[in-house]
Design an enzyme around this catalytic site. Sequence first.
Site, mmCIF file in Angstrom:
data_model
loop_
_atom_site.group_PDB
_atom_site.id
_atom_site.type_symbol
_atom_site.label_atom_id
_atom_site.label_comp_id
_atom_site.label_asym_id
_atom_site.label_seq_id
_atom_site.Cartn_x
_atom_site.Cartn_y
_atom_site.Cartn_z
ATOM 1 N N ASP A 232 0.837 -1.199 0.000
ATOM 2 C CA ASP A 232 0.000 0.000 0.000
ATOM 3 C C ASP A 232 0.879 1.258 0.000
ATOM 4 O OD1 ASP A 232 -2.768 1.047 0.328
ATOM 5 O OD2 ASP A 232 -1.933 1.913 2.159
ATOM 6 N N GLU A 291 1.553 -0.626 -5.072
ATOM 7 C CA GLU A 291 0.530 0.366 -5.363
ATOM 8 C C GLU A 291 1.274 1.690 -5.337
ATOM 9 O OE1 GLU A 291 -3.041 3.108 -3.985
ATOM 10 O OE2 GLU A 291 -1.505 2.452 -2.602
HETATM 11 C C1 NOJ Z 1 -4.607 2.753 -1.051
HETATM 12 C C2 NOJ Z 1 -5.699 1.832 -0.663
HETATM 13 O O1 NOJ Z 1 -6.033 1.027 -1.769
HETATM 14 C C3 NOJ Z 1 -6.839 2.698 -0.205
HETATM 15 O O2 NOJ Z 1 -8.021 1.960 -0.049
HETATM 16 C C4 NOJ Z 1 -6.421 3.391 1.073
HETATM 17 O O3 NOJ Z 1 -7.421 4.295 1.466
HETATM 18 C C5 NOJ Z 1 -5.133 4.166 0.877
HETATM 19 N N1 NOJ Z 1 -4.133 3.426 0.122
HETATM 20 C C6 NOJ Z 1 -4.525 4.531 2.204
HETATM 21 O O4 NOJ Z 1 -4.026 3.392 2.841
#
Ligand code: NOJ
Length: 553
Positions: A232, A291
């Site tokens: 993340d 991500e």
């Molecule tokens: C990306 C995640 O996919 C999302 O759902 C989240 O709110 C943010 N990162 C913060 O962790």
Amino acid sequence: MTQELTPTRTAQREWWRDAVIYQVYVRSFADSNGDGIGDLRGIRDRLPHVAALGADAVWLTPFYASPQADGGYDVADYRVVDPLFGSLDDAAELISTAHELSLRVIVDVVPNHTSDQHAWFRAALAEDTERDGGPARERYHFRPGRGIDGELPPNDWESVFGGPAWTRPPVSHHHPSKEGPSGPSDSDGDWYLHLFAPQQPDLNWNNPEVHEEFDSILRFWLGLGVDGFRIDVAHGMVKAEGLPDIGSREQAKMIGSQVLPFFDQDGVHDIHRGWRRLLDSYAGERIGVAEAWAPSPERLALYVRPDELHQAFNFQFLNCPWDATVMHAVIDASLAATASVGAPTTWVLSNHDVVRHLTRYGAGDDALGLRRARAAALLMLALPGSAYLYQGEELGLPEVTVLPDDVRQDPSFFRSNGQDGLRDGCRVPMPWSGGEPPYGFGPAGSWLPQPDTWKSLTVEAQTGDPLSTLELYRSALALRRELPGLGDGEMQWQESPEGLLTFTRPGFACTLNTTDHEAELPTPGRLLIASAAPVFSDDTVALSADSCAWWAI
Ligand code: NOJ
Ligand code: CA
């Protein structure tokens, strides 16, 4: 002589280069105990659906102990399963059932921030910095405010969810261990940084303790048998030296296109290199998927250099409008950037943070959106590289746009001006069977209401119907496994009329018609599958509007 290093072996081991990975949004997949919230046992029981679909792996969104201020992306304890979702035993069982079904398991790790209920942050708030020097606060970003009394945030950074990226915790929280009413001290009044919700304080990755802790967390889950991690905010852990002002507003809109002092800083790559070494020290080709939001495909490709992570979501492709020229350019740019570092491209159309692609492409017309979504899926699955599917896209689920405000949970909804604030509509629980909500999601109810029009969209209703989206996905994934020309490898564009895309791969051709009318072409070969049936005459074929087809050549 050992066998391991022969080229074939190596190629076979790199499963992630063309894997199809199915994203399970844990809260919304299947509920085993009737509380209306999806859980690990529910997932385990429904894994045969994912295996029958033909995916290679599942990615599970966070199921760790959390106050759920941001759907579990606010982790209070990284080694504990939230009782809402089950227990550690349930996680172990899920992993072993997945492996029995030949599905790998990717879990989420959230290293940019913890929950404000994490023991570390509670200790930071309780710390007497005068007495202890502030080691607990050193794990986060605490700074004095600006202005006469420090009443202004330390800099102008904005939260991705809207509002300032800084919160000044109430003084009374600072000294819960002190007797009597807490009085001000010189640590009182410092602000802490949170790029997301105030309940998600950012960790300080300049602190070696943070590195050690995350190495240990990764080892914990690797030891339990997971095959990798979705990382993340993989672009966010390192902040520019001195936390400089940005000087402009609406920063959430700059993410992914401009350089920001809190995202995509070069220092994050050292962290990923360390994790790659850690992953490689385990047998079984465990992977990391980033991500990451980077300002260009070239910057994104840096995350998948040979000594860093294996995959990085291609959000440029996800954000592409339904336009052949733009798609062509984005596909080229993505493939060129990842090829320059020897990595595959990781395609994705939807996830739990964006409006479902059917609804994006349909712009108010779900029938149109469905035609395009089916075509886009075939396009994506024919491109070189790996692909992520988001639960429900195989059913042709639309975004639920009519949720009443009082059922919404997305923190960005309550802090508008940041992310669009409408992430609940893609998180509505899966319809499995039956004629009315909760459509087999669980014994009773679902945490977000499902539309009463989803009867025809259930897995049960679509199974065996050759025209259904579910059967389209099943056939496409089966063909993708079977045809040697698909997955990782080469592709060549072929000349095609305006609004159409044609490319070939060994023994294979893909045609996409993005226009709103039939398009006539010389028949490329033997039809393998199509999102909408083409019409043949002599040696030409008419491709339907908004459709994609695969051909054996
Ligand atoms: C990306 C995640 O996919 C999302 O759902 C989240 O709110 C943010 N990162 C913060 O962790
Ligand atoms: Ca449940």
